[in-house]
Design a protein around this motif. Structure first.
Motif, mmCIF file in Angstrom:
data_model
loop_
_atom_site.group_PDB
_atom_site.id
_atom_site.type_symbol
_atom_site.label_atom_id
_atom_site.label_comp_id
_atom_site.label_asym_id
_atom_site.label_seq_id
_atom_site.Cartn_x
_atom_site.Cartn_y
_atom_site.Cartn_z
ATOM 1 N N SER A 254 51.590 16.636 47.568
ATOM 2 C CA SER A 254 51.410 17.854 48.359
ATOM 3 C C SER A 254 51.146 17.469 49.803
ATOM 4 O O SER A 254 50.808 16.312 50.109
ATOM 5 C CB SER A 254 50.226 18.674 47.830
ATOM 6 O OG SER A 254 49.001 17.998 48.073
ATOM 7 N N VAL A 255 51.288 18.447 50.709
ATOM 8 C CA VAL A 255 50.990 18.196 52.117
ATOM 9 C C VAL A 255 49.528 17.791 52.285
ATOM 10 O O VAL A 255 49.200 16.852 53.011
ATOM 11 C CB VAL A 255 51.300 19.439 52.971
ATOM 12 C CG1 VAL A 255 50.789 19.262 54.399
ATOM 13 C CG2 VAL A 255 52.801 19.710 52.996
ATOM 14 N N GLY A 256 48.627 18.501 51.591
ATOM 15 C CA GLY A 256 47.208 18.175 51.693
ATOM 16 C C GLY A 256 46.921 16.751 51.274
ATOM 17 O O GLY A 256 46.127 16.046 51.902
ATOM 18 N N ALA A 257 47.560 16.291 50.202
ATOM 19 C CA ALA A 257 47.337 14.931 49.721
ATOM 20 C C ALA A 257 47.908 13.904 50.693
ATOM 21 O O ALA A 257 47.333 12.823 50.871
ATOM 22 C CB ALA A 257 47.959 14.760 48.334
ATOM 23 N N VAL A 258 49.027 14.228 51.336
ATOM 24 C CA VAL A 258 49.586 13.323 52.343
ATOM 25 C C VAL A 258 48.616 13.182 53.510
ATOM 26 O O VAL A 258 48.298 12.075 53.959
ATOM 27 C CB VAL A 258 50.951 13.830 52.847
ATOM 28 C CG1 VAL A 258 51.431 12.986 54.037
ATOM 29 C CG2 VAL A 258 51.993 13.783 51.735
ATOM 30 N N LEU A 259 48.115 14.307 54.013
ATOM 31 C CA LEU A 259 47.258 14.284 55.199
ATOM 32 C C LEU A 259 45.917 13.618 54.936
ATOM 33 O O LEU A 259 45.305 13.063 55.857
ATOM 34 C CB LEU A 259 47.047 15.707 55.724
ATOM 35 C CG LEU A 259 48.294 16.417 56.244
ATOM 36 C CD1 LEU A 259 47.939 17.804 56.762
ATOM 37 C CD2 LEU A 259 48.984 15.618 57.333
ATOM 38 N N THR A 260 45.429 13.675 53.710
ATOM 39 C CA THR A 260 44.132 13.069 53.414
ATOM 40 C C THR A 260 44.260 11.682 52.794
ATOM 41 O O THR A 260 43.251 11.078 52.438
ATOM 42 C CB THR A 260 43.313 13.974 52.471
ATOM 43 O OG1 THR A 260 44.086 14.281 51.298
ATOM 44 C CG2 THR A 260 42.921 15.268 53.162
ATOM 45 N N ALA A 261 45.483 11.169 52.679
ATOM 46 C CA ALA A 261 45.666 9.804 52.181
ATOM 47 C C ALA A 261 45.023 8.812 53.155
ATOM 48 O O ALA A 261 44.907 9.072 54.362
ATOM 49 C CB ALA A 261 47.151 9.502 52.020
ATOM 50 N N GLU A 262 44.633 7.673 52.628
ATOM 51 C CA GLU A 262 44.047 6.634 53.474
ATOM 52 C C GLU A 262 45.124 6.048 54.395
ATOM 53 O O GLU A 262 46.292 5.936 54.005
ATOM 54 C CB GLU A 262 43.457 5.520 52.607
ATOM 55 C CG GLU A 262 42.306 5.959 51.718
ATOM 56 C CD GLU A 262 41.048 6.287 52.498
ATOM 57 O OE1 GLU A 262 40.933 5.824 53.660
ATOM 58 O OE2 GLU A 262 40.188 7.008 51.963
ATOM 59 N N PRO A 263 44.753 5.661 55.616
ATOM 60 C CA PRO A 263 45.735 5.040 56.517
ATOM 61 C C PRO A 263 46.468 3.859 55.882
ATOM 62 O O PRO A 263 47.678 3.699 56.086
ATOM 63 C CB PRO A 263 44.885 4.603 57.716
ATOM 64 C CG PRO A 263 43.742 5.558 57.725
ATOM 65 C CD PRO A 263 43.439 5.839 56.280
ATOM 66 N N ASP A 264 45.742 3.041 55.118
ATOM 67 C CA ASP A 264 46.377 1.880 54.504
ATOM 68 C C ASP A 264 47.392 2.267 53.441
ATOM 69 O O ASP A 264 48.247 1.448 53.061
ATOM 70 C CB ASP A 264 45.322 0.958 53.891
ATOM 71 C CG ASP A 264 44.491 0.253 54.955
ATOM 72 O OD1 ASP A 264 44.924 0.254 56.127
ATOM 73 O OD2 ASP A 264 43.429 -0.292 54.627
ATOM 74 N N GLN A 265 47.310 3.499 52.924
ATOM 75 C CA GLN A 265 48.332 3.987 52.003
ATOM 76 C C GLN A 265 49.557 4.490 52.752
ATOM 77 O O GLN A 265 50.685 4.389 52.254
ATOM 78 C CB GLN A 265 47.764 5.136 51.149
ATOM 79 C CG GLN A 265 46.654 4.736 50.189
ATOM 80 C CD GLN A 265 46.110 5.939 49.449
ATOM 81 O OE1 GLN A 265 45.538 6.841 50.059
ATOM 82 N NE2 GLN A 265 46.294 5.974 48.149
ATOM 83 N N LEU A 266 49.348 5.045 53.946
ATOM 84 C CA LEU A 266 50.439 5.636 54.711
ATOM 85 C C LEU A 266 51.246 4.611 55.503
ATOM 86 O O LEU A 266 52.477 4.680 55.564
ATOM 87 C CB LEU A 266 49.892 6.698 55.665
ATOM 88 C CG LEU A 266 49.291 7.948 55.027
ATOM 89 C CD1 LEU A 266 48.599 8.798 56.084
ATOM 90 C CD2 LEU A 266 50.368 8.763 54.321
#
Length: 230
Positions: free
Chosen positions: A64-76
């Motif tokens: 979801s968009v919410g899960a993308v935005l709250t993912a950890e930087p190291d995951q993104l």
């Protein structure tokens, strides 16, 4: 010498920007697809590339968009690169900042819906369990908001003595406990109930009240107080 033609995605970007601005002016941002909203953010970090496939990849990975935005930087970063990850996290931080401003310095118990919105934005979509503490003064105004522990996908260690000690350090009169269930089920476990009562029983003789314990998930929340567990 002829000019190099603009890449095909350049026109798509401009059209998407125009659609977004039109939806904002009409106060109808829901007119965009989830992946299109992510595209707009990715534009900021990736200026010369078609980012639609990347936006869809992020949604497939995180859900979801919410899960993308709250993912950890190291995951993104391994997926998007650093600049695009910064753009995504900046959008999340701005949204959380706005929601936090709605509760800081105000009586929490009279701003309950705003508090839930803030907690949902900051906690509900995390992939690992986290434990948050909200400390209140005698007028139930928020004086500190602290993420105390990060755990695994289904467990966060919490130590009642440390919770109470921190409340005393801040001269707090009340606490609201918050944690998330990445599994998606916000119902408390037996361990959650036992830990909450241990903190309540340790805090009460020292004049600190546990107002509530809120468990969040992407699908909803549970309030110990509302459910008669406190």
């Amino acid at each position: 010498m002829s000019e190099t033609p603009a890449p095909l995605h350049a026109g798509h970007r401009q059209r998407l920007k125009e659609r977004f601005l039109a939806s904002v002016r009409a106060e109808a941002p829901e007119g965009l697809q989830d992946y299109e909203y992510l595209e707009l953010l990715l534009f900021l970090g990736i200026p010369r590339k078609d980012v639609k496939p990347l936006a869809k990849q992020l949604l497939a990975r995180f859900g979801s968009v919410g899960a993308v935005l709250t993912a950890e930087p190291d995951q993104l970063i391994p997926i998007t690169g650093e600049s695009a990850a910064v753009a995504l996290k900046a959008a999340a931080a701005a949204a959380q900042w706005m929601l936090r401003e709605e509760v800081v310095g105000r009586p929490i118990l009279g701003s309950w819906d705003r508090l839930l919105d803030y907690l949902h934005a900051t906690m509900a979509f995390r992939e690992k369990e986290c434990f948050r503490l909200l400390f209140l003064d005698r007028k139930n105004r928020l004086i500190a908001d602290e993420l105390q522990q990060k755990g695994t996908i289904d467990h966060t260690p919490v130590y009642p003595r440390e919770v109470v000690k921190r409340a005393l350090d801040l001269a707090a009169s009340a606490i609201i406990l918050v944690h998330n269930h990445p599994s998606g089920d916000p119902q408390p476990s037996k361990g959650d109930i036992a830990m909450t009562r241990q903190i309540r029983d340790a805090a009460l003789p020292l004049g600190v009240i546990v107002h509530d314990h809120i468990i969040l998930s992407p699908t909803g929340y549970t309030s110990f107080k509302s459910d008669g567990l406190l």
